[in-house]
Design a protein around this motif. Sequence first.
Motif, short mmCIF file in Angstrom:
data_model
loop_
_atom_site.label_atom_id
_atom_site.label_comp_id
_atom_site.label_asym_id
_atom_site.label_seq_id
_atom_site.Cartn_x
_atom_site.Cartn_y
_atom_site.Cartn_z
N LEU A 19 0.82 -1.21 0.00
CA LEU A 19 0.00 0.00 0.00
C LEU A 19 0.85 1.26 0.00
N LEU A 20 2.01 1.22 0.65
CA LEU A 20 2.91 2.38 0.61
C LEU A 20 3.47 2.59 -0.79
N LEU A 21 3.76 1.51 -1.49
CA LEU A 21 4.32 1.63 -2.84
C LEU A 21 3.28 2.05 -3.87
N TYR A 22 2.08 1.50 -3.78
CA TYR A 22 1.11 1.69 -4.85
C TYR A 22 -0.09 2.55 -4.47
N GLY A 23 -0.17 2.98 -3.24
CA GLY A 23 -1.28 3.84 -2.84
C GLY A 23 -2.48 3.04 -2.38
N VAL A 24 -3.39 3.74 -1.74
CA VAL A 24 -4.57 3.08 -1.18
C VAL A 24 -5.74 3.30 -2.12
N SER A 25 -6.21 2.21 -2.66
CA SER A 25 -7.44 2.19 -3.44
C SER A 25 -8.08 0.83 -3.16
N ALA A 26 -9.32 0.67 -3.54
CA ALA A 26 -10.01 -0.58 -3.25
C ALA A 26 -9.28 -1.77 -3.87
N ALA A 27 -8.84 -1.63 -5.12
CA ALA A 27 -8.15 -2.72 -5.79
C ALA A 27 -6.83 -3.05 -5.11
N HIS A 28 -6.09 -2.01 -4.74
CA HIS A 28 -4.79 -2.26 -4.10
C HIS A 28 -4.94 -2.83 -2.69
N VAL A 29 -5.97 -2.45 -1.98
CA VAL A 29 -6.20 -3.02 -0.66
C VAL A 29 -6.52 -4.51 -0.80
N LEU A 30 -7.36 -4.87 -1.76
CA LEU A 30 -7.68 -6.28 -1.98
C LEU A 30 -6.44 -7.07 -2.42
N LEU A 31 -5.65 -6.50 -3.31
CA LEU A 31 -4.43 -7.17 -3.77
C LEU A 31 -3.43 -7.30 -2.63
N ALA A 32 -3.29 -6.26 -1.82
CA ALA A 32 -2.36 -6.31 -0.68
C ALA A 32 -2.78 -7.40 0.30
N LEU A 33 -4.07 -7.50 0.57
CA LEU A 33 -4.55 -8.54 1.49
C LEU A 33 -4.35 -9.94 0.90
N ALA A 34 -4.60 -10.08 -0.39
CA ALA A 34 -4.39 -11.39 -1.04
C ALA A 34 -2.92 -11.79 -0.98
N LEU A 35 -2.03 -10.86 -1.27
CA LEU A 35 -0.59 -11.16 -1.19
C LEU A 35 -0.16 -11.44 0.24
N ALA A 36 -0.71 -10.69 1.19
CA ALA A 36 -0.35 -10.87 2.60
C ALA A 36 -0.76 -12.24 3.12
N VAL A 37 -1.80 -12.80 2.55
CA VAL A 37 -2.23 -14.14 2.96
C VAL A 37 -1.49 -15.21 2.15
N ALA A 38 -1.37 -15.01 0.83
CA ALA A 38 -0.84 -16.05 -0.05
C ALA A 38 0.67 -16.26 0.08
N LEU A 39 1.44 -15.19 0.10
CA LEU A 39 2.90 -15.36 0.11
C LEU A 39 3.42 -16.10 1.34
N PRO A 40 3.00 -15.76 2.56
CA PRO A 40 3.46 -16.56 3.70
C PRO A 40 3.01 -18.01 3.64
N LEU A 41 1.83 -18.27 3.09
CA LEU A 41 1.39 -19.65 2.96
C LEU A 41 2.27 -20.43 2.00
N PHE A 42 2.63 -19.82 0.86
CA PHE A 42 3.46 -20.49 -0.13
C PHE A 42 4.90 -20.64 0.32
N THR A 43 5.38 -19.75 1.16
CA THR A 43 6.78 -19.80 1.60
C THR A 43 6.95 -20.46 2.97
N ARG A 44 5.88 -20.96 3.54
CA ARG A 44 5.94 -21.55 4.88
C ARG A 44 6.98 -22.66 4.99
N ARG A 45 7.10 -23.49 3.96
CA ARG A 45 8.04 -24.62 4.04
C ARG A 45 9.50 -24.16 3.99
N PHE A 46 9.76 -22.96 3.45
CA PHE A 46 11.12 -22.43 3.41
C PHE A 46 11.48 -21.73 4.72
N VAL A 47 10.51 -21.05 5.31
CA VAL A 47 10.75 -20.24 6.50
C VAL A 47 10.71 -21.08 7.76
#
Length: 164
Positions: A19-47
Amino acid sequence: MSRLLPQPLTSAMLAAGWLLLYGVSAAHVLLALALAVALPLFTRRFVGEPMGRARGWRRLWRAARFALLVTWDIVVANVAVARLVLGPPGRLRPAFVSVPVALEQPLAVTLLASVVTMTPGTVSAELSADRRRLLVHVLDTDDPQSLVEQIRVRYERPLAEIFA
């Protein structure tokens, strides 16, 4: 909740950073939340598994101190390499140095090799198949053993503490 957000601090930082990089809009909030959930789930086995709150903060503090140390070493090495490169070429004493690696976690070994490569004047050339030796090319050294000791004390030991 921990299944959906295995690394809540990482998720919060990802969403805030997006959100700091791309600004706050409805689309970016949804994308930020999706990334915030998905990336840690996908990288859990590495971390690895999340740790307790006190241990996590201690690890975060150690990681921040390590990042500052690496940043300082990069700045200092840039000045030293500039002096070497701009000086007479006969002064250079390049060498390949084999550094024993005691780290167990693959991510810690990768970070060690990356830090060595990011520091001007050194490049990680090869990691042995058993991940026990890192071949480092150094631009200028008169004492390869002191370089090995410096890498072990300044980089490997803090990484072992962070990933303990």
